[in-house]
Scaffold this motif. Sequence first.
Motif, PDB file in Angstrom:
ATOM      1  N   VAL A  13       8.650   2.893   6.257  1.00  0.00           N
ATOM      2  CA  VAL A  13       8.367   3.948   5.269  1.00  0.00           C
ATOM      3  C   VAL A  13       9.653   4.694   4.907  1.00  0.00           C
ATOM      4  O   VAL A  13       9.932   4.960   3.730  1.00  0.00           O
ATOM      5  CB  VAL A  13       7.289   4.924   5.808  1.00  0.00           C
ATOM      6  N   GLN A  66      11.255   4.885   1.180  1.00  0.00           N
ATOM      7  CA  GLN A  66      11.468   6.183   0.521  1.00  0.00           C
ATOM      8  C   GLN A  66      12.922   6.367   0.099  1.00  0.00           C
ATOM      9  O   GLN A  66      13.208   7.173  -0.784  1.00  0.00           O
ATOM     10  CB  GLN A  66      11.038   7.319   1.462  1.00  0.00           C
ATOM     11  N   ASN A  93       1.260   4.355  -2.944  1.00  0.00           N
ATOM     12  CA  ASN A  93       1.240   5.806  -2.703  1.00  0.00           C
ATOM     13  C   ASN A  93       2.517   6.455  -3.239  1.00  0.00           C
ATOM     14  O   ASN A  93       2.467   7.449  -3.975  1.00  0.00           O
ATOM     15  CB  ASN A  93       1.151   6.109  -1.202  1.00  0.00           C
ATOM     16  N   GLN A  94       3.648   5.872  -2.870  1.00  0.00           N
ATOM     17  CA  GLN A  94       4.957   6.458  -3.200  1.00  0.00           C
ATOM     18  C   GLN A  94       5.181   6.525  -4.708  1.00  0.00           C
ATOM     19  O   GLN A  94       5.727   7.503  -5.218  1.00  0.00           O
ATOM     20  CB  GLN A  94       6.045   5.612  -2.534  1.00  0.00           C
ATOM     21  N   LYS A 146       0.837  -1.208   0.000  1.00  0.00           N
ATOM     22  CA  LYS A 146       0.000   0.000   0.000  1.00  0.00           C
ATOM     23  C   LYS A 146       0.864   1.247   0.000  1.00  0.00           C
ATOM     24  O   LYS A 146       0.622   2.188  -0.765  1.00  0.00           O
ATOM     25  CB  LYS A 146      -0.941  -0.007   1.214  1.00  0.00           C
ATOM     26  N   HIS A 147       1.906   1.269   0.843  1.00  0.00           N
ATOM     27  CA  HIS A 147       2.762   2.462   0.875  1.00  0.00           C
ATOM     28  C   HIS A 147       3.431   2.677  -0.487  1.00  0.00           C
ATOM     29  O   HIS A 147       3.501   3.822  -0.969  1.00  0.00           O
ATOM     30  CB  HIS A 147       3.840   2.374   1.958  1.00  0.00           C
ATOM     31  N   ASP A 165      -2.275   5.929   7.569  1.00  0.00           N
ATOM     32  CA  ASP A 165      -3.579   6.390   8.090  1.00  0.00           C
ATOM     33  C   ASP A 165      -4.640   5.296   8.096  1.00  0.00           C
ATOM     34  O   ASP A 165      -5.733   5.509   8.625  1.00  0.00           O
ATOM     35  CB  ASP A 165      -4.099   7.570   7.254  1.00  0.00           C
ATOM     36  N   ASN A 224       2.730   6.220  -6.957  1.00  0.00           N
ATOM     37  CA  ASN A 224       1.529   6.729  -7.614  1.00  0.00           C
ATOM     38  C   ASN A 224       0.942   5.719  -8.616  1.00  0.00           C
ATOM     39  O   ASN A 224       0.699   6.035  -9.783  1.00  0.00           O
ATOM     40  CB  ASN A 224       1.843   8.063  -8.313  1.00  0.00           C
ATOM     41  N   LYS A 228      -6.293   7.936  -2.641  1.00  0.00           N
ATOM     42  CA  LYS A 228      -6.156   9.073  -1.716  1.00  0.00           C
ATOM     43  C   LYS A 228      -5.838   8.624  -0.291  1.00  0.00           C
ATOM     44  O   LYS A 228      -5.424   9.421   0.538  1.00  0.00           O
ATOM     45  CB  LYS A 228      -7.436   9.922  -1.735  1.00  0.00           C
ATOM     46  N   SER A 229      -6.047   7.333   0.020  1.00  0.00           N
ATOM     47  CA  SER A 229      -5.742   6.855   1.379  1.00  0.00           C
ATOM     48  C   SER A 229      -4.256   6.544   1.492  1.00  0.00           C
ATOM     49  O   SER A 229      -3.646   6.021   0.564  1.00  0.00           O
ATOM     50  CB  SER A 229      -6.586   5.617   1.720  1.00  0.00           C
ATOM     51  N   ARG A 230      -3.678   6.910   2.648  1.00  0.00           N
ATOM     52  CA  ARG A 230      -2.254   6.702   2.885  1.00  0.00           C
ATOM     53  C   ARG A 230      -2.066   5.531   3.843  1.00  0.00           C
ATOM     54  O   ARG A 230      -2.825   5.377   4.805  1.00  0.00           O
ATOM     55  CB  ARG A 230      -1.594   7.948   3.497  1.00  0.00           C
ATOM     56  N   ALA A 231      -1.030   4.742   3.601  1.00  0.00           N
ATOM     57  CA  ALA A 231      -0.827   3.512   4.379  1.00  0.00           C
ATOM     58  C   ALA A 231      -0.825   3.772   5.888  1.00  0.00           C
ATOM     59  O   ALA A 231      -1.480   3.055   6.648  1.00  0.00           O
ATOM     60  CB  ALA A 231       0.478   2.830   3.953  1.00  0.00           C
TER      61      ALA A 231
END
Length: 282
Positions: free
Chosen positions: A159, A163, A74-75, A70-71, A123, A77, A118-121
């Motif tokens: 995370v 990153q 997000n990272q 999931k992260h 959260d 996209n 739009k949801s972040r891991a």
Amino acid sequence: SIRRFIPNATHITNVALHDFPNVQHFFENLVKDSVIDIKQVGKGFQYSSDIIRNRHYAYHGLFMDYFIRKHLSNQCNIEISDGRTEFILEHPDDYIIGTKTELHEAIKRHYAIFKDPKSRAMDIIKSIRIVALSHTIFFQEPLPSCEYTVNEMNLREVVKYLQSLPFTAVELNPAFDCEYFLGDADLIFDNDVIYEIKTSKYKSLTYDESEIPLSKFYQPIIYGFGFYKKTGKMIKQFKIYNPLLGFEYSIELNDIDFVLFEKVLERDVDVHCRLSEFLEKC
């Protein structure tokens, strides 16, 4: 059909390698001169006391897999989905969620949150925990007896590590089913590096050895063959990441003879399938 007995890749590499002797011999020869590069890439953590008490290690490991995917979605996209979650939601009567309607509804609701770009891991920890149950349900394994604790400080370290990775593209949980096995890798970066996520309290990833054995790389290597079958491309870098202790393990293999490996694999899998069929008839 005899094809019903095609094994999972993890059955070959992690569970019953001795039943695939030619594959075992190939792997042992392939890695015998390799040196594993071990790096501390983040702070190390211990399992929370409830995970130890209830022996919820496997569920926590699955959570980590889903959290990392999931992260990364997000990272980088990119869209995220989970085939096992979708399969059990499409066929609920074949699984425990057919009778546990509350669980069925919870997985459906939290899967929508999990997929939402739009949801972040960080959260949606609760949603990831619930969606990760899909894997357990799909394989008809027992559900955890109670909720387990997730250490948010550990997740922030994960995370930070993700990153820092020098890659631009990632494939999340790609499937490599072929005529010899069923299987899906955890991650492939830049079509160049296969990653497996192995959450463990042991630096060696195994309770009975002090050093990580080279055999831990057989699983990503067999996925490398699956990737070769699918794309014709050779992967040379294989990595394992332990998000609990913050270790990354790497080997590089420049000359894997996948043509020979396919012959070896075909022979052993054919014997496995024929034997399984024979035993079923007994």
